[in-house]
Design a protein around this motif. Structure first.
Motif, PDB file in Angstrom:
ATOM      1  N   LEU A 182      -4.911   9.938 -15.599  1.00 42.75           N
ATOM      2  CA  LEU A 182      -3.483  10.455 -15.803  1.00 42.75           C
ATOM      3  C   LEU A 182      -2.864  10.455 -14.248  1.00 42.75           C
ATOM      4  CD1 LEU A 182      -1.901  11.480 -18.043  1.00 42.75           C
ATOM      5  CD2 LEU A 182      -2.810  13.651 -17.462  1.00 42.75           C
ATOM      6  N   THR A 183      -3.635  10.984 -13.457  1.00 44.30           N
ATOM      7  CA  THR A 183      -3.083  11.206 -11.708  1.00 44.30           C
ATOM      8  C   THR A 183      -3.494  10.081 -11.025  1.00 44.30           C
ATOM      9  OG1 THR A 183      -5.393  11.947 -11.284  1.00 44.30           O
ATOM     10  CG2 THR A 183      -3.834  13.805 -11.850  1.00 44.30           C
ATOM     11  N   LEU A 184      -4.484   9.333 -10.831  1.00 42.06           N
ATOM     12  CA  LEU A 184      -4.630   8.157  -9.974  1.00 42.06           C
ATOM     13  C   LEU A 184      -4.634   6.760 -10.547  1.00 42.06           C
ATOM     14  CD1 LEU A 184      -7.378   9.599  -7.736  1.00 42.06           C
ATOM     15  CD2 LEU A 184      -4.829   9.742  -7.390  1.00 42.06           C
ATOM     16  N   GLY A 185      -5.069   6.566 -11.759  1.00 48.21           N
ATOM     17  CA  GLY A 185      -5.257   5.470 -12.490  1.00 48.21           C
ATOM     18  C   GLY A 185      -3.949   4.848 -12.934  1.00 48.21           C
ATOM     19  N   ILE A 186      -3.227   5.657 -13.491  1.00 48.65           N
ATOM     20  CA  ILE A 186      -1.666   5.024 -14.000  1.00 48.65           C
ATOM     21  C   ILE A 186      -1.073   4.326 -12.762  1.00 48.65           C
ATOM     22  CG2 ILE A 186       0.339   5.382 -15.176  1.00 48.65           C
ATOM     23  CD1 ILE A 186      -1.324   6.957 -17.371  1.00 48.65           C
ATOM     24  N   PRO A 187      -0.797   5.256 -11.612  1.00 45.83           N
ATOM     25  CA  PRO A 187       0.028   4.449 -10.557  1.00 45.83           C
ATOM     26  C   PRO A 187      -0.662   3.281 -10.082  1.00 45.83           C
ATOM     27  CG  PRO A 187      -0.256   6.883 -10.379  1.00 45.83           C
ATOM     28  CD  PRO A 187      -1.030   6.706 -11.623  1.00 45.83           C
ATOM     29  N   LEU A 188      -2.007   3.443 -10.037  1.00 47.11           N
ATOM     30  CA  LEU A 188      -2.827   2.266  -9.480  1.00 47.11           C
ATOM     31  C   LEU A 188      -2.691   0.982 -10.448  1.00 47.11           C
ATOM     32  CD1 LEU A 188      -4.845   1.243  -7.545  1.00 47.11           C
ATOM     33  CD2 LEU A 188      -6.819   1.978  -9.017  1.00 47.11           C
ATOM     34  N   LEU A 237       4.092   5.969  -5.279  1.00 51.65           N
ATOM     35  CA  LEU A 237       4.225   5.913  -6.847  1.00 51.65           C
ATOM     36  C   LEU A 237       3.171   6.972  -7.148  1.00 51.65           C
ATOM     37  CD1 LEU A 237       5.530   4.593  -9.126  1.00 51.65           C
ATOM     38  CD2 LEU A 237       3.401   2.905  -9.273  1.00 51.65           C
ATOM     39  N   ALA A 238       2.028   7.089  -6.389  1.00 52.49           N
ATOM     40  CA  ALA A 238       0.851   7.910  -6.947  1.00 52.49           C
ATOM     41  C   ALA A 238       1.619   9.068  -6.554  1.00 52.49           C
ATOM     42  CB  ALA A 238      -0.219   7.739  -6.087  1.00 52.49           C
ATOM     43  N   GLY A 239       2.019   9.620  -5.403  1.00 52.18           N
ATOM     44  CA  GLY A 239       2.725  10.894  -5.171  1.00 52.18           C
ATOM     45  C   GLY A 239       3.741  11.384  -5.941  1.00 52.18           C
ATOM     46  N   GLN A 240       4.569  10.243  -6.432  1.00 52.93           N
ATOM     47  CA  GLN A 240       5.586  10.718  -7.273  1.00 52.93           C
ATOM     48  C   GLN A 240       5.287  10.932  -8.501  1.00 52.93           C
ATOM     49  OE1 GLN A 240       8.373   7.358  -7.386  1.00 52.93           O
ATOM     50  NE2 GLN A 240       9.474   8.163  -9.049  1.00 52.93           N
ATOM     51  N   ASN A 241       4.108  10.357  -9.209  1.00 52.24           N
ATOM     52  CA  ASN A 241       3.326  10.457 -10.237  1.00 52.24           C
ATOM     53  C   ASN A 241       2.632  11.871 -10.260  1.00 52.24           C
ATOM     54  OD1 ASN A 241       2.643   9.890 -12.883  1.00 52.24           O
ATOM     55  ND2 ASN A 241       0.412   9.532 -12.054  1.00 52.24           N
ATOM     56  N   ILE A 288       4.885  16.175 -15.953  1.00 59.74           N
ATOM     57  CA  ILE A 288       3.921  15.953 -16.839  1.00 59.74           C
ATOM     58  C   ILE A 288       2.582  16.074 -16.324  1.00 59.74           C
ATOM     59  CG2 ILE A 288       2.867  13.851 -18.200  1.00 59.74           C
ATOM     60  CD1 ILE A 288       5.702  12.668 -18.274  1.00 59.74           C
ATOM     61  N   ILE A 289       2.496  15.636 -15.043  1.00 59.76           N
ATOM     62  CA  ILE A 289       1.040  15.868 -14.555  1.00 59.76           C
ATOM     63  C   ILE A 289       0.692  17.112 -13.850  1.00 59.76           C
ATOM     64  CG2 ILE A 289      -0.574  15.259 -12.594  1.00 59.76           C
ATOM     65  CD1 ILE A 289      -0.050  12.901 -14.616  1.00 59.76           C
ATOM     66  N   LEU A 290       2.035  17.661 -13.611  1.00 59.77           N
ATOM     67  CA  LEU A 290       2.019  19.279 -13.040  1.00 59.77           C
ATOM     68  C   LEU A 290       1.555  20.199 -14.090  1.00 59.77           C
ATOM     69  CD1 LEU A 290       4.619  19.475 -10.344  1.00 59.77           C
ATOM     70  CD2 LEU A 290       2.522  19.436 -10.261  1.00 59.77           C
ATOM     71  N   SER A 291       2.098  19.827 -15.703  1.00 59.60           N
ATOM     72  CA  SER A 291       1.736  20.594 -16.580  1.00 59.60           C
ATOM     73  C   SER A 291       0.273  20.406 -17.013  1.00 59.60           C
ATOM     74  CB  SER A 291       2.601  20.216 -17.854  1.00 59.60           C
ATOM     75  OG  SER A 291       4.057  20.304 -17.633  1.00 59.60           O
ATOM     76  N   PHE A 292      -0.288  19.268 -16.827  1.00 64.76           N
ATOM     77  CA  PHE A 292      -1.678  19.082 -17.227  1.00 64.76           C
ATOM     78  C   PHE A 292      -2.564  19.987 -16.211  1.00 64.76           C
ATOM     79  CE2 PHE A 292      -5.528  16.723 -16.473  1.00 64.76           C
ATOM     80  CZ  PHE A 292      -6.139  16.757 -17.593  1.00 64.76           C
ATOM     81  N   THR A 293      -2.161  20.021 -14.856  1.00 66.50           N
ATOM     82  CA  THR A 293      -2.937  20.749 -13.874  1.00 66.50           C
ATOM     83  C   THR A 293      -2.817  22.048 -14.171  1.00 66.50           C
ATOM     84  OG1 THR A 293      -2.092  18.912 -12.422  1.00 66.50           O
ATOM     85  CG2 THR A 293      -3.083  20.942 -11.372  1.00 66.50           C
ATOM     86  N   LEU A 294      -1.670  22.670 -14.655  1.00 65.79           N
ATOM     87  CA  LEU A 294      -1.576  23.989 -14.849  1.00 65.79           C
ATOM     88  C   LEU A 294      -2.521  24.300 -15.800  1.00 65.79           C
ATOM     89  CD1 LEU A 294      -0.180  26.651 -14.957  1.00 65.79           C
ATOM     90  CD2 LEU A 294       1.406  25.785 -16.483  1.00 65.79           C
ATOM     91  N   MET A 351       0.848  -1.163   0.087  1.00 65.03           N
ATOM     92  CA  MET A 351      -0.073  -0.095   0.057  1.00 65.03           C
ATOM     93  C   MET A 351       0.830   1.191  -0.113  1.00 65.03           C
ATOM     94  SD  MET A 351      -3.076   0.821  -0.038  1.00 65.03           S
ATOM     95  CE  MET A 351      -3.979   2.362  -0.155  1.00 65.03           C
ATOM     96  N   ASP A 352       1.944   1.294   0.671  1.00 64.52           N
ATOM     97  CA  ASP A 352       2.813   2.326   0.806  1.00 64.52           C
ATOM     98  C   ASP A 352       3.561   2.609  -0.518  1.00 64.52           C
ATOM     99  OD1 ASP A 352       2.258   2.689   3.599  1.00 64.52           O
ATOM    100  OD2 ASP A 352       3.967   1.935   4.407  1.00 64.52           O
ATOM    101  N   GLY A 353       3.843   1.556  -1.321  1.00 68.93           N
ATOM    102  CA  GLY A 353       4.409   1.574  -2.525  1.00 68.93           C
ATOM    103  C   GLY A 353       3.465   2.203  -3.570  1.00 68.93           C
ATOM    104  N   ILE A 354       2.299   1.861  -3.435  1.00 69.54           N
ATOM    105  CA  ILE A 354       1.252   2.605  -4.370  1.00 69.54           C
ATOM    106  C   ILE A 354       1.176   4.031  -4.146  1.00 69.54           C
ATOM    107  CG2 ILE A 354      -1.289   2.615  -5.142  1.00 69.54           C
ATOM    108  CD1 ILE A 354      -1.413  -0.479  -4.527  1.00 69.54           C
TER     109      ILE A 354
END
Lengths: 103, 325
Positions: free
Chosen positions: B308-314, B7-11, B16-22, B1-4
């Motif tokens: 993009l944010t949660l799915g891919i790391p999951l 990974l989610a936090g890192q993602n 890439i994700i911050l650009s989308f968020t911007l 769970m910690d790994g997930i």
């Protein structure tokens, strides 16, 4: 300057239908038309804009034909068969042109 | 769970994700920031060519095996089957008409190539390998869902237009031609070809992806802003639940095929994603009665950001856990 009476048919239609419409117009004997990009607008289907389109699905184009008055009916029939179920506007206005032999 | 979670936090904190968020925030805040249409198109051509080429080079290095055919068949079956699941779910969760529900279902059966590219990028960042032929599988998964959706509509007695013109547009749409074409070029030229154009194909990839996702954020934000009141709570829920169901179906198929952790994650990601380029255009022609605001907002404004944010790391965490990668 000598001018001649003509009809200006303007069809604003979804960009994905452009090829089908111009094919139908050509099939109906229309020898010339101009396709123009459209930036945005608003209508029964809500507001839309060319900005930020990721595909041609949401964009619109304007197809403009200048034609002799006696040839407008087959053009409209051909155009209507394509645009009937789709978002868009078809309008016909009177206009005058130079060089009538070109239309 | 910690790994997930890690990974989610890192993602979430990746460029890439911050650009989308911007882009998303700028659009929601009504900023005049925009990416010119031609620039966005050029970037999408670059990304598709790069991803296709790299896939082809990988196949050239590792050779073709039965896995390619089997995975392509599985991808086609997934794409054809997912609309039926989505359609049933939509009829239960939302008050959408049969035509609207079928149009939305087509989007969820087909794939989002940008989500696939983002998944690809995450794997590269993590140093996880995957089958190069997944690019060809992605191309094969674009179209079958459209046919399933049209069949669902025709069962309800409504006519859907399917002519030769539309067939050609679906099968030869720009993303399919570019992906497959670049894949074949990469396959033919192999590592030698890669060495020749690596500086252009590999190094700038992430930077271009950042700018492209900035534009996607702007598009998603504008879509969300302009479609207030279009989506019910049920439809919004569908936009989050359906990708997880799709990913689970992809997971079952990927495990049965014995894919690598990276390949499994990519198949899950594709099955979870919803098209917003190829299918909307097809739906405007074949099902003009369907409301584009519903399917575009769901695919681009809800499911794409979720993946993009949660799915891919999951999906990556599940894939690596299940395959021991």
């Amino acid at each position: 300057m000598q001018t001649h009476k003509a009809k200006r048919v303007e069809i604003i239609i979804e960009a994905v239908m452009e090829g089908r419409l111009t094919e139908a117009l050509t099939g109906a004997g229309v020898t010339g038309f101009t396709v123009l990009p459209v930036s945005g607008g608003s209508g029964r289907s809500g507001q839309w804009s060319r900005e930020g389109q990721v595909s041609r699905a949401g964009g619109m184009v304007a197809v403009v034909c200048l034609i002799r008055p006696e040839r407008v009916e087959p053009l409209l029939e051909a155009a209507f068969a394509v645009v009937e179920r789709h978002i868009g506007v078809v309008s016909v206005t009177d206009c005058e042109v130079l060089r009538a032999e070109r239309f | 769970m910690d790994g997930i979670l890690a990974l989610a936090g890192q993602n979430l904190l990746s460029p890439i994700i911050l650009s989308f968020t911007l882009g998303l925030i700028a659009a929601l805040a009504r900023s005049d920031l925009s990416v010119p249409e031609a620039a966005a198109k050029a970037m999408s051509i670059y990304l598709l060519f790069s991803i296709g080429f790299k896939g082809g080079v990988s196949v050239s290095e590792h050779g073709v095996d039965a896995g390619l055919i089997a995975t392509m068949v599985a991808g086609v079956l997934l794409s054809a089957a997912i609309p039926f699941v989505a359609f049933g779910l939509l009829r239960v969760m939302t008050g959408l008409s049969r035509v609207d529900a079928a149009a939305v279902a087509a989007h969820y059966g087909s794939i989002s190539i940008v989500t696939f590219v983002a998944g690809n990028s995450v794997l590269t960042t993590q140093g996880i390998g995957f089958e190069g032929y997944m690019v060809a599988v992605a191309a094969a998964m674009e179209a079958p869902a459209i046919l399933s959706a049209l069949w669902l509509v025709s069962r309800g007695g409504n006519g859907a237009r399917m002519d030769a013109h539309l067939w050609r547009e679906i099968m030869l749409n720009a993303s399919i031609v570019l992906l497959i074409g670049a894949f074949v070029i990469g396959w033919i030229t192999g590592p030698r070809g890669m060495a020749e154009i690596q500086a252009f194909i590999v190094t700038p990839f992430k930077g271009v992806l950042c700018l492209f996702l900035l534009d996607m954020g702007l598009v998603a934000g504008r879509g969300l802003r302009g479609s207030r009141g279009v989506l019910t709570a049920g439809a919004l829920g569908f936009g989050v639940v359906m990708p997880v169901i799709g990913a689970l179906l992809g997971m079952i198929a990927g495990l049965a095929l014995g894919l690598s952790p990276g390949g499994l994650m990519l198949l899950m990601t594709m099955a979870a994603s919803a098209s917003y380029i190829a299918v909307p255009a097809a739906m405007r022609v074949a099902l003009p009665e369907a409301n584009p605001a519903v399917y575009l907002t769901l695919a681009l404004g809800v499911t794409f950001p979720f993946n993009l944010t949660l799915g891919i790391p999951l999906y990556l965490a599940i894939a690596t856990t299940l395959t021991g990668g």
